[in-house]
Design a protein around this motif. Structure first.
Motif, PDB file in Angstrom:
ATOM      1  N   GLU A  58       1.041  -1.119  -0.111  1.00  0.00           N
ATOM      2  CA  GLU A  58       0.414  -0.107   0.018  1.00  0.00           C
ATOM      3  C   GLU A  58       1.168   1.837   0.325  1.00  0.00           C
ATOM      4  O   GLU A  58       0.419   2.761  -0.617  1.00  0.00           O
ATOM      5  CB  GLU A  58      -1.373   0.166   1.221  1.00  0.00           C
ATOM      6  CG  GLU A  58      -1.773   1.417   1.355  1.00  0.00           C
ATOM      7  CD  GLU A  58      -2.864   1.133   2.639  1.00  0.00           C
ATOM      8  OE1 GLU A  58      -3.478   2.047   2.736  1.00  0.00           O
ATOM      9  OE2 GLU A  58      -2.625   0.173   2.753  1.00  0.00           O
ATOM     10  N   ALA A  59       1.767   1.212   0.671  1.00  0.00           N
ATOM     11  CA  ALA A  59       3.361   2.418   0.773  1.00  0.00           C
ATOM     12  C   ALA A  59       3.709   2.417  -0.233  1.00  0.00           C
ATOM     13  O   ALA A  59       3.752   3.869  -0.758  1.00  0.00           O
ATOM     14  CB  ALA A  59       3.896   1.889   2.163  1.00  0.00           C
ATOM     15  N   ARG A  60       4.368   1.835  -1.402  1.00  0.00           N
ATOM     16  CA  ARG A  60       5.093   1.697  -2.672  1.00  0.00           C
ATOM     17  C   ARG A  60       3.958   2.187  -3.573  1.00  0.00           C
ATOM     18  O   ARG A  60       4.010   2.938  -4.242  1.00  0.00           O
ATOM     19  CB  ARG A  60       4.865   0.065  -2.685  1.00  0.00           C
ATOM     20  CG  ARG A  60       6.752   0.187  -2.003  1.00  0.00           C
ATOM     21  CD  ARG A  60       7.624  -1.258  -2.937  1.00  0.00           C
ATOM     22  NE  ARG A  60       8.515  -1.495  -2.109  1.00  0.00           N
ATOM     23  CZ  ARG A  60       8.660  -2.458  -1.169  1.00  0.00           C
ATOM     24  NH1 ARG A  60       7.516  -3.734  -1.056  1.00  0.00           N
ATOM     25  NH2 ARG A  60       9.710  -3.137  -0.637  1.00  0.00           N
ATOM     26  N   LEU A  61       1.773   1.323  -3.150  1.00  0.00           N
ATOM     27  CA  LEU A  61       1.636   2.579  -4.473  1.00  0.00           C
ATOM     28  C   LEU A  61       0.957   3.988  -4.106  1.00  0.00           C
ATOM     29  O   LEU A  61       1.391   4.439  -5.377  1.00  0.00           O
ATOM     30  CB  LEU A  61       0.090   1.702  -4.075  1.00  0.00           C
ATOM     31  CG  LEU A  61      -0.689   1.669  -4.851  1.00  0.00           C
ATOM     32  CD1 LEU A  61      -1.938   0.543  -5.125  1.00  0.00           C
ATOM     33  CD2 LEU A  61      -1.691   3.065  -4.675  1.00  0.00           C
ATOM     34  N   LEU A  62       1.213   4.540  -2.678  1.00  0.00           N
ATOM     35  CA  LEU A  62       0.810   5.439  -2.914  1.00  0.00           C
ATOM     36  C   LEU A  62       2.204   6.234  -3.181  1.00  0.00           C
ATOM     37  O   LEU A  62       2.065   7.741  -3.899  1.00  0.00           O
ATOM     38  CB  LEU A  62       0.107   6.092  -1.558  1.00  0.00           C
ATOM     39  CG  LEU A  62      -1.033   5.189  -1.160  1.00  0.00           C
ATOM     40  CD1 LEU A  62      -0.881   5.962   0.633  1.00  0.00           C
ATOM     41  CD2 LEU A  62      -2.008   6.486  -1.598  1.00  0.00           C
ATOM     42  N   GLY A  63       3.178   6.209  -2.690  1.00  0.00           N
ATOM     43  CA  GLY A  63       4.099   6.651  -3.456  1.00  0.00           C
ATOM     44  C   GLY A  63       4.448   6.833  -5.344  1.00  0.00           C
ATOM     45  O   GLY A  63       5.361   7.225  -5.220  1.00  0.00           O
ATOM     46  N   GLY A  64       3.798   6.071  -5.952  1.00  0.00           N
ATOM     47  CA  GLY A  64       3.943   5.795  -7.339  1.00  0.00           C
ATOM     48  C   GLY A  64       2.685   6.337  -8.023  1.00  0.00           C
ATOM     49  O   GLY A  64       2.522   6.971  -8.957  1.00  0.00           O
ATOM     50  N   LEU A  65       1.714   7.163  -7.002  1.00  0.00           N
ATOM     51  CA  LEU A  65       0.976   7.923  -8.016  1.00  0.00           C
ATOM     52  C   LEU A  65       1.124   9.114  -6.879  1.00  0.00           C
ATOM     53  O   LEU A  65       1.158   9.675  -5.989  1.00  0.00           O
ATOM     54  CB  LEU A  65      -0.771   7.657  -6.612  1.00  0.00           C
ATOM     55  CG  LEU A  65      -1.343   6.107  -7.408  1.00  0.00           C
ATOM     56  CD1 LEU A  65      -2.608   6.044  -6.244  1.00  0.00           C
ATOM     57  CD2 LEU A  65      -1.274   5.734  -9.089  1.00  0.00           C
ATOM     58  N   ARG A  66       1.039   9.902  -8.449  1.00  0.00           N
ATOM     59  CA  ARG A  66       1.095  11.388  -7.613  1.00  0.00           C
ATOM     60  C   ARG A  66      -0.436  12.150  -8.284  1.00  0.00           C
ATOM     61  O   ARG A  66      -0.664  12.798  -9.997  1.00  0.00           O
ATOM     62  CB  ARG A  66       2.742  12.602  -8.570  1.00  0.00           C
ATOM     63  CG  ARG A  66       3.197  11.442  -7.689  1.00  0.00           C
ATOM     64  CD  ARG A  66       3.769  12.664  -7.083  1.00  0.00           C
ATOM     65  NE  ARG A  66       5.275  11.758  -6.083  1.00  0.00           N
ATOM     66  CZ  ARG A  66       5.334  11.417  -4.712  1.00  0.00           C
ATOM     67  NH1 ARG A  66       4.232  10.513  -4.206  1.00  0.00           N
ATOM     68  NH2 ARG A  66       5.781  11.065  -4.325  1.00  0.00           N
ATOM     69  N   SER A  67      -1.248  12.761  -7.746  1.00  0.00           N
ATOM     70  CA  SER A  67      -2.346  13.014  -7.725  1.00  0.00           C
ATOM     71  C   SER A  67      -3.278  14.048  -6.804  1.00  0.00           C
ATOM     72  O   SER A  67      -2.940  13.862  -5.640  1.00  0.00           O
ATOM     73  CB  SER A  67      -3.450  11.780  -8.338  1.00  0.00           C
ATOM     74  OG  SER A  67      -4.541  12.768  -8.919  1.00  0.00           O
ATOM     75  N   PRO A  68      -3.303  15.301  -6.868  1.00  0.00           N
ATOM     76  CA  PRO A  68      -4.244  15.902  -6.777  1.00  0.00           C
ATOM     77  C   PRO A  68      -5.453  15.738  -5.451  1.00  0.00           C
ATOM     78  O   PRO A  68      -6.476  16.030  -4.628  1.00  0.00           O
ATOM     79  CB  PRO A  68      -4.533  17.589  -7.109  1.00  0.00           C
ATOM     80  CG  PRO A  68      -4.809  16.867  -8.492  1.00  0.00           C
ATOM     81  CD  PRO A  68      -3.332  15.794  -8.552  1.00  0.00           C
TER      82      PRO A  68
END
Length: 547
Positions: A58-68
């Motif tokens: 989950e952490a890796r996934l959030l780290g790869g998403l750059r969206s407002p």
């Protein structure tokens, strides 16, 4: 509390929510004084390597998403004393809290919620990720009426088969059947949530898992309960076959823009956001910034699968569908979301349950959902001989972070657990997440549009300069009898544009008959100085050859 592990460098302020899989706290980064949300994995789950792997994922996934439109990650820390995800703090409340207060939302406000969270899904879909648990608890609404998507605890890669997982009231037919994860399933869940915003109830109200499965797989889409202008979105988004839905969230946003523009005019989004902000203003004490005392409860539930009610079995196919669900159910373990009192707007709290013949059915406590249907979050493995698929779902619904909140600048670190005296080596974790930079205002300028046209299609090229972050460009198409005639809408396209990206080109197949001029009107969010740019062109079939 002195023996409770906390992430080094952060001072805990108060707890925002707690559940069977962990807790979420409001904390302050010592070096910058910036408020953050910290999601801690429960100690008992850290003893299971599968849950720890899912938490890291989950952490890796959030780290790869750059969206407002998606909660941002600052860092992931794992040590012998615990594991935690440090996220941006959204000063928002869950859509569930808003619906609990207001019952339902105006169509324009519901469209604004749907669009914002769909743009969050679109970022995940572009990265090949399926959320699998879109629901009102996982959509946050900020004081200005903007919305953001949170909790990727059971997300999966597109095309993978991670097993039956999700929240029953919002699960697509293919999710019940354990088919591969697809963006179309997220579209279905988002539409079910949209329906609930409009009507105050879930689209299907079965009282147990088997009834819900049959309804989602076979029952007609209850589109007539929604306002007439938005019924096409309900019909498309809740289609039983995934191929009949928009293929992903980005495609659904384009359809939403077209429907909203035609039904409510060009200012629908601004009005909807104001209405949504007004609803949020009725619950000021639920925002993390209000500083209300933390409250969290954990409930343990057990459930048994009952045969579906006879009235919900439409013929032999219905019986077969129910039987299939019961067979799957006999092999699965379920995870319940036991909803606490939400005095601070906390998300649904996870508690683990087992299934078994004759086990009592426990409703979520203490507050049932408006429709009375179970709001359990299902997570299952496909085989009775394997362990239950982990579903780390302590949501940061009330604790993940707002637009405009200053961001901390901690060094992105991943603290490894020290080796323990077990034969299994500790997995190596690559420090993928990086700190989010201090937000820069998004500025859009230099917008212009030029058109070219074939006999039955148009092509618009939009030039623009985007600085500071992504912007949304919307191209509205019109057919008319003169240049600049914008009375007859012919559809719309919407696309997210990153900072520094060059011109955007979009083709459009003409849907309407009549009119010799094709026009395109371009708007952006945030708006540029002139607000709109328009260009028109004579359709080739109407051009006369000079003699």
């Amino acid at each position: 509390m002195n023996d409770v592990w906390t992430v080094p460098g952060y001072a805990q302020v108060r707890e925002l929510g707690a559940g069977g899989s962990g807790r979420v706290v409001l904390a302050v980064h010592g070096a910058t004084g910036t408020a953050v949300a910290v999601k801690y994995l429960a100690d008992r789950l850290r003893e299971d390597p599968a849950f720890v792997r899912e938490f890291r994922a989950e952490a890796r996934l959030l780290g790869g998403l750059r969206s407002p439109y998606v909660v941002g990650l600052y860092e992931y820390v794992e040590a012998p004393g615990g594991a935690a995800i440090v996220m941006e703090l959204v000063d928002g409340i869950s859509l569930r809290a808003l619906l609990k207060q207001s019952g339902r939302a105006d169509a324009e406000a519901a469209l604004v919620v749907l669009k914002g969270s769909l743009l969050g899904l679109a970022a995940a879909h572009r990265a090949g990720v399926v959320h699998r648990d879109y629901k009102p608890e996982n959509v946050l609404v900020s004081p200005d009426g903007s919305s953001k998507l949170v909790d990727f605890g059971i997300a999966a890669g597109r095309g993978t088969t991670p097993g039956v997982a999700g929240t029953p009231a919002y699960m697509a037919p293919e999710q019940w059947q354990g088919r591969p994860a697809s963006p179309a399933a997220d579209v279905y869940a988002a539409t079910a949530t949209f329906f609930e915003c409009l009507t105050g109830r879930k689209p299907f109200d079965g009282t147990n898992f088997a009834e819900l499965a049959v309804q989602h797989i076979e029952a007609p889409v209850p589109e007539t309960e929604a306002p007439e202008p938005v019924r096409p979105l309900i019909r498309r988004g809740l289609a039983k076959e995934p191929e009949r839905r928009p293929e992903n969230a980005e495609a659904f946003v384009a359809e939403l823009e077209g429907v909203a523009l035609a039904a409510y005019g060009p200012d629908w989004e601004e009005r909807g956001q104001r209405k949504l902000a007004a609803l949020a203003a009725l619950l000021p004490l639920l925002f993390p910034s209000a500083g209300a005392p933390a409250a969290g409860t954990t409930a343990l539930a057990t459930t048994a699968l009952k045969p579906p009610a006879r009235s919900l079995l439409p013929g032999r196919r219905g019986a077969l569908a129910a039987g299939a669900v019961l067979v799957v159910g006999a092999l699965l373990m379920f995870t319940y979301d036991a909803v606490g009192g939400e005095p601070d707007g906390a998300a649904a709290l996870s508690a683990f349950a087992t299934t078994g013949p004759g086990a009592p059915v426990a409703s979520p406590a203490p507050g049932p959902s408006p429709s009375g249907s179970p709001s359990a979050s299902v997570s299952a493995s496909a085989s009775p001989s394997t362990s239950v698929s982990p579903s780390v779902s302590t949501s940061a619904s009330t604790s993940s972070g707002p637009s405009g909140t200053p961001t901390p600048t901690p060094t992105s670190t991943v603290t490894e657990p020290t080796p323990t005296p077990t034969p299994t080596p500790t997995p190596t974790l690559t420090p993928t997440p990086t700190p989010t930079p201090t937000p820069t205002p998004v500025v859009v300028s230099g917008v212009s549009v030029s058109l070219s046209a074939a006999p039955s299609a148009g092509r618009a090229t939009v030039s623009l300069d985007v600085r500071g972050g992504p912007a949304t460009v919307t191209i509205e198409w019109f057919r008319g009898d003169s240049p600049g005639d914008l009375r007859s809408a012919d559809g719309a396209d919407s696309v997210a544009v990153e900072a520094g990206t060059g011109p955007v080109t979009r083709s459009h197949a003409l849907a309407r008959v009549g009119g010799c001029y094709l026009s395109a009107r371009v708007t952006t969010k945030p708006a540029f100085d002139k607000k709109t740019a328009v260009d028109s062109i004579l359709i080739p079939r109407c051009q006369e050859v000079p003699r």
